[in-house]
Design a protein around this motif. Structure first.
Motif, PDB file in Angstrom:
ATOM      1  N   ASP A   1      -3.452   3.713   1.449  1.00  0.00           N
ATOM      2  CA  ASP A   1      -3.892   3.539   2.930  1.00  0.00           C
ATOM      3  C   ASP A   1      -3.465   4.413   3.730  1.00  0.00           C
ATOM      4  OD1 ASP A   1      -1.219   3.171   3.432  1.00  0.00           O
ATOM      5  OD2 ASP A   1      -1.303   1.001   4.364  1.00  0.00           O
TER       6      ASP A   1
ATOM      7  N   LYS B   1      -6.254   3.628   6.596  1.00  0.00           N
ATOM      8  CA  LYS B   1      -5.319   3.017   7.748  1.00  0.00           C
ATOM      9  C   LYS B   1      -5.207   4.458   8.687  1.00  0.00           C
ATOM     10  CE  LYS B   1      -0.911   2.009   8.041  1.00  0.00           C
ATOM     11  NZ  LYS B   1       0.293   1.310   7.555  1.00  0.00           N
TER      12      LYS B   1
ATOM     13  N   MET C   1       0.479  -0.929  -0.150  1.00  0.00           N
ATOM     14  CA  MET C   1      -0.074   0.102   0.062  1.00  0.00           C
ATOM     15  C   MET C   1       0.755   1.051  -0.108  1.00  0.00           C
ATOM     16  SD  MET C   1      -3.059  -1.261   0.006  1.00  0.00           S
ATOM     17  CE  MET C   1      -4.190  -0.210   0.371  1.00  0.00           C
TER      18      MET C   1
END
Length: 143
Positions: A53, A89, A1
């Motif tokens: 992310d 995230k 990512m």
């Protein structure tokens, strides 16, 4: 990512994305702002396209470290982005003081014309922000 950075201005948003290893920042584009809906739609496309992310927003603190109006706008945007993109995230505010100055200096040293610099300075500032963020992560990983 990957990690994506945003240099958020009133008229444009500079975009940069890391490589897959999270070592090098690359400029992607400059979004010319028209409406929040359109801006966020384009961000969603780029997040998906680049498999992002983590978002890093330039956080324009004042030179004395205090938080002014522009920084508050970025705080609000970060909160909106966390809600809009729950699969991310993290959404990080990163001190961007002098990033545009650094980006401009690099382009002047590279002998890029003033006209061309004006078109890409926000994207290059996003590159500076992201590279600083990535470098700090690498430095912490070595400790």
């Amino acid at each position: 990512m990957r990690v994506m950075s945003l240099d958020v201005g009133t008229k444009t948003i500079g975009i940069a994305v890391s490589d897959l290893m999270g070592i090098i920042a690359n400029g992607v584009e400059t979004i010319h702002r028209t409406s929040k809906e359109r801006d966020y739609k384009r961000l969603a496309e780029l997040i998906k396209e680049h498999e992002v992310d983590t978002l890093v927003l330039g956080y324009p603190k004042n030179m004395n470290g205090s938080v002014g109006e522009r920084a508050q706008i970025c705080e609000a945007m970060a909160a909106e982005l966390k809600e809009l993109f729950p699969d991310l995230k993290d959404v990080v505010l990163w001190d961007e003081r002098l990033s545009t100055v650094a980006a401009t200096r690099v382009m002047v040293d590279a002998d890029i014309s003033r006209k061309k610099r004006k078109k890409v300075v926000d994207m290059m500032a996003a590159v500076v922000i992201l590279q600083n963020y990535l470098d700090s992560k690498q430095f912490k990983a070595r400790l």
